[in-house]
Design a protein around this motif. Structure first.
Motif, PDB file in Angstrom:
ATOM      1  N   ASP A   1      54.243 114.489   4.606  1.00 46.03           N
ATOM      2  CA  ASP A   1      53.448 115.544   3.989  1.00 46.03           C
ATOM      3  C   ASP A   1      52.188 115.047   3.282  1.00 46.03           C
ATOM      4  N   HIS A   2      52.003 113.721   3.244  1.00 41.28           N
ATOM      5  CA  HIS A   2      50.864 113.186   2.502  1.00 41.28           C
ATOM      6  C   HIS A   2      50.248 112.031   3.279  1.00 41.28           C
ATOM      7  N   GLU A   3      49.321 112.362   4.153  1.00 41.43           N
ATOM      8  CA  GLU A   3      48.662 111.362   4.985  1.00 41.43           C
ATOM      9  C   GLU A   3      48.005 110.272   4.134  1.00 41.43           C
ATOM     10  N   GLU A   4      47.552 110.646   2.951  1.00 49.06           N
ATOM     11  CA  GLU A   4      46.855 109.686   2.093  1.00 49.06           C
ATOM     12  C   GLU A   4      47.777 108.581   1.566  1.00 49.06           C
ATOM     13  N   ASN A   5      49.087 108.789   1.653  1.00 49.35           N
ATOM     14  CA  ASN A   5      50.031 107.777   1.157  1.00 49.35           C
ATOM     15  C   ASN A   5      50.264 106.635   2.143  1.00 49.35           C
ATOM     16  N   LYS A   6      49.873 106.817   3.380  1.00 49.08           N
ATOM     17  CA  LYS A   6      50.247 105.850   4.407  1.00 49.08           C
ATOM     18  C   LYS A   6      49.707 104.452   4.141  1.00 49.08           C
ATOM     19  N   GLN A   7      48.563 104.356   3.531  1.00 51.62           N
ATOM     20  CA  GLN A   7      47.988 103.037   3.280  1.00 51.62           C
ATOM     21  C   GLN A   7      48.828 102.248   2.285  1.00 51.62           C
ATOM     22  N   ALA A   8      49.403 102.947   1.292  1.00 51.51           N
ATOM     23  CA  ALA A   8      50.110 102.264   0.215  1.00 51.51           C
ATOM     24  C   ALA A   8      51.627 102.244   0.374  1.00 51.51           C
ATOM     25  N   PHE A   9      52.164 103.009   1.324  1.00 52.79           N
ATOM     26  CA  PHE A   9      53.620 103.182   1.405  1.00 52.79           C
ATOM     27  C   PHE A   9      54.140 102.700   2.746  1.00 52.79           C
ATOM     28  N   ALA A  10      55.086 101.754   2.713  1.00 54.95           N
ATOM     29  CA  ALA A  10      55.634 101.194   3.949  1.00 54.95           C
ATOM     30  C   ALA A  10      56.631 102.119   4.618  1.00 54.95           C
ATOM     31  N   GLY A  11      57.260 103.004   3.848  1.00 57.79           N
ATOM     32  CA  GLY A  11      58.272 103.892   4.402  1.00 57.79           C
ATOM     33  C   GLY A  11      59.662 103.287   4.328  1.00 57.79           C
ATOM     34  N   PRO A  12      60.697 104.117   4.483  1.00 59.06           N
ATOM     35  CA  PRO A  12      62.081 103.648   4.296  1.00 59.06           C
ATOM     36  C   PRO A  12      62.492 102.543   5.243  1.00 59.06           C
ATOM     37  N   ARG A  13      62.017 102.552   6.499  1.00 60.20           N
ATOM     38  CA  ARG A  13      62.456 101.525   7.424  1.00 60.20           C
ATOM     39  C   ARG A  13      62.038 100.128   6.931  1.00 60.20           C
ATOM     40  N   TYR A  14      60.824  99.996   6.419  1.00 63.18           N
ATOM     41  CA  TYR A  14      60.342  98.673   6.048  1.00 63.18           C
ATOM     42  C   TYR A  14      60.662  98.310   4.605  1.00 63.18           C
ATOM     43  N   LEU A  15      60.887  99.296   3.753  1.00 64.88           N
ATOM     44  CA  LEU A  15      61.474  98.990   2.455  1.00 64.88           C
ATOM     45  C   LEU A  15      62.908  98.498   2.637  1.00 64.88           C
ATOM     46  N   MET A  16      63.593  99.042   3.624  1.00 63.85           N
ATOM     47  CA  MET A  16      64.933  98.551   3.949  1.00 63.85           C
ATOM     48  C   MET A  16      64.870  97.103   4.418  1.00 63.85           C
ATOM     49  N   ARG A  17      63.843  96.750   5.162  1.00 65.85           N
ATOM     50  CA  ARG A  17      63.658  95.368   5.606  1.00 65.85           C
ATOM     51  C   ARG A  17      63.425  94.443   4.412  1.00 65.85           C
ATOM     52  N   VAL A  18      62.618  94.896   3.457  1.00 66.43           N
ATOM     53  CA  VAL A  18      62.405  94.110   2.243  1.00 66.43           C
ATOM     54  C   VAL A  18      63.726  93.925   1.495  1.00 66.43           C
ATOM     55  N   ALA A  19      64.508  95.005   1.393  1.00 64.28           N
ATOM     56  CA  ALA A  19      65.802  94.932   0.707  1.00 64.28           C
ATOM     57  C   ALA A  19      66.739  93.960   1.405  1.00 64.28           C
TER      58      ALA A  19
ATOM     59  N   HIS B   1      52.217  98.266  12.190  1.00 65.56           N
ATOM     60  CA  HIS B   1      51.290  97.722  11.198  1.00 65.56           C
ATOM     61  C   HIS B   1      52.045  97.404   9.914  1.00 65.56           C
ATOM     62  N   LYS B   2      52.916  98.310   9.480  1.00 64.83           N
ATOM     63  CA  LYS B   2      53.690  98.085   8.264  1.00 64.83           C
ATOM     64  C   LYS B   2      54.680  96.930   8.446  1.00 64.83           C
ATOM     65  N   ALA B   3      55.223  96.784   9.655  1.00 63.85           N
ATOM     66  CA  ALA B   3      56.158  95.680   9.915  1.00 63.85           C
ATOM     67  C   ALA B   3      55.484  94.333   9.699  1.00 63.85           C
ATOM     68  N   ARG B   4      54.227  94.223  10.121  1.00 63.24           N
ATOM     69  CA  ARG B   4      53.511  92.954   9.967  1.00 63.24           C
ATOM     70  C   ARG B   4      53.194  92.635   8.510  1.00 63.24           C
ATOM     71  N   GLU B   5      53.225  93.641   7.643  1.00 69.62           N
ATOM     72  CA  GLU B   5      52.916  93.421   6.230  1.00 69.62           C
ATOM     73  C   GLU B   5      54.105  92.869   5.438  1.00 69.62           C
ATOM     74  N   VAL B   6      55.308  92.917   6.004  1.00 67.53           N
ATOM     75  CA  VAL B   6      56.492  92.410   5.304  1.00 67.53           C
ATOM     76  C   VAL B   6      56.638  90.918   5.583  1.00 67.53           C
ATOM     77  N   PRO B   7      56.552  90.061   4.551  1.00 65.30           N
ATOM     78  CA  PRO B   7      56.712  88.621   4.766  1.00 65.30           C
ATOM     79  C   PRO B   7      58.079  88.300   5.372  1.00 65.30           C
ATOM     80  N   ALA B   8      58.090  87.394   6.315  1.00 63.85           N
ATOM     81  CA  ALA B   8      59.305  87.057   7.053  1.00 63.85           C
ATOM     82  C   ALA B   8      60.292  86.265   6.192  1.00 63.85           C
ATOM     83  N   PHE B   9      61.490  86.121   6.706  1.00 66.95           N
ATOM     84  CA  PHE B   9      62.522  85.282   6.088  1.00 66.95           C
ATOM     85  C   PHE B   9      61.980  83.873   5.875  1.00 66.95           C
ATOM     86  N   VAL B  10      62.243  83.321   4.686  1.00 68.84           N
ATOM     87  CA  VAL B  10      61.807  81.961   4.370  1.00 68.84           C
ATOM     88  C   VAL B  10      63.031  81.043   4.435  1.00 68.84           C
TER      89      VAL B  10
END
Length: 257
Positions: A160-178, A110-119
């Protein structure tokens, strides 16, 4: 070939609950934890659920926790453990259990689909892209990712914080953004997409406090924190707070008007 009897505790259960079960299993020289799980299936627990595919550390399927540490079962050698200790195997803690060692990692897709692809750059067709080798090398490290989701699982913001999942992509997908943000040919900015801003606003970059736990568990030795997350944070802050960047944006707006 020598062998010995090892004590294991393996988590059994489903989304309704479960617990650790004790097993004593034969271990042979050179074996990995996944070998032991397969022997358990063959000899004592034929209904034990575990996800695996390549058994070569390249598919990322057999992620689990061994003695509390996120690992690939196929890349964790039995020789790293003391023969007298009891080895505990549990499912990834950050994701819902389906059954036994298998978890629902759909959050990550789900988080992967939220990252806009290469333009692609305008005016260039396939085969016409040109880049300096050093510009290729920087993001190439991140493309080694096998999507085992160990970094996602160990990140305490998710773990440790289930409530963060909606707002946080996590390191794998922040790495994709980077990776996309440092790509010299990515033309996202020309379409009005600011990857640094979206990292902050849409993918929760500010939640990351660079503890490097994601880097520590990466089986591909990707320097997620040092080479992706920290530089992405620096670029995002520069764009947001640099007075020259701010002034330039004002001038461009007035010129456009």
């Amino acid at each position: 070939m020598s062998s010995y009897e090892a004590r294991f505790q393996v988590w059994r259960g489903d989304e309704q609950g479960g617990g650790l079960e004790d097993f004593t299993v034969e271990v042979n020289d050179g074996e990995v934890v996944l070998d032991i799980v397969h022997r358990l299936q063959a000899t004592q627990a034929p209904d034990l659920a575990v996800r695996w595919n390549c058994k070569a550390g390249k598919c990322g399927s057999c992620s689990a926790e061994v003695n509390g540490r996120p690992r690939l079962l196929c890349m964790t050698r039995m020789s790293v453990f003391d023969r007298a200790e009891t080895i505990t195997i549990t499912p990834l803690r950050a994701f819902p259990v389906i059954r036994d060692l298998v978890t629902d990692v759909g959050f990550n897709y789900h988080k992967a689909r939220e990252v806009p692809a290469f333009v692609p750059p305008p005016g260039l067709g396939p085969g016409e892209y040109r880049m300096f080798q050093e510009d290729v090398d920087r993001p190439q490290e991140f493309r080694k990712c096998i999507e085992c989701f160990l970094c996602q699982n160990t990140c305490h913001v998710v773990r440790d914080h289930e409530e963060n999942k909606q707002a946080f992509a996590g390191p794998r997908y922040l790495m994709r953004v980077a990776e996309l943000d440092m790509h010299p040919l990515d033309a996202a900015a020309e379409t009005g997409l600011d990857r640094g801003r979206t990292a902050q606003d849409d993918h929760g970059l500010g939640y990351c406090n660079i503890t490097k736990c994601c880097t520590e568990v990466c089986p591909e030795d990707i320097k997620i924190t040092d080479n992706a997350l920290i530089p992405l944070k620096e670029r995002a802050v520069d764009r947001k707070y640099d007075p020259l960047v701010w002034l330039g944006s004002k001038i461009r707006r007035r010129s456009g008007a």
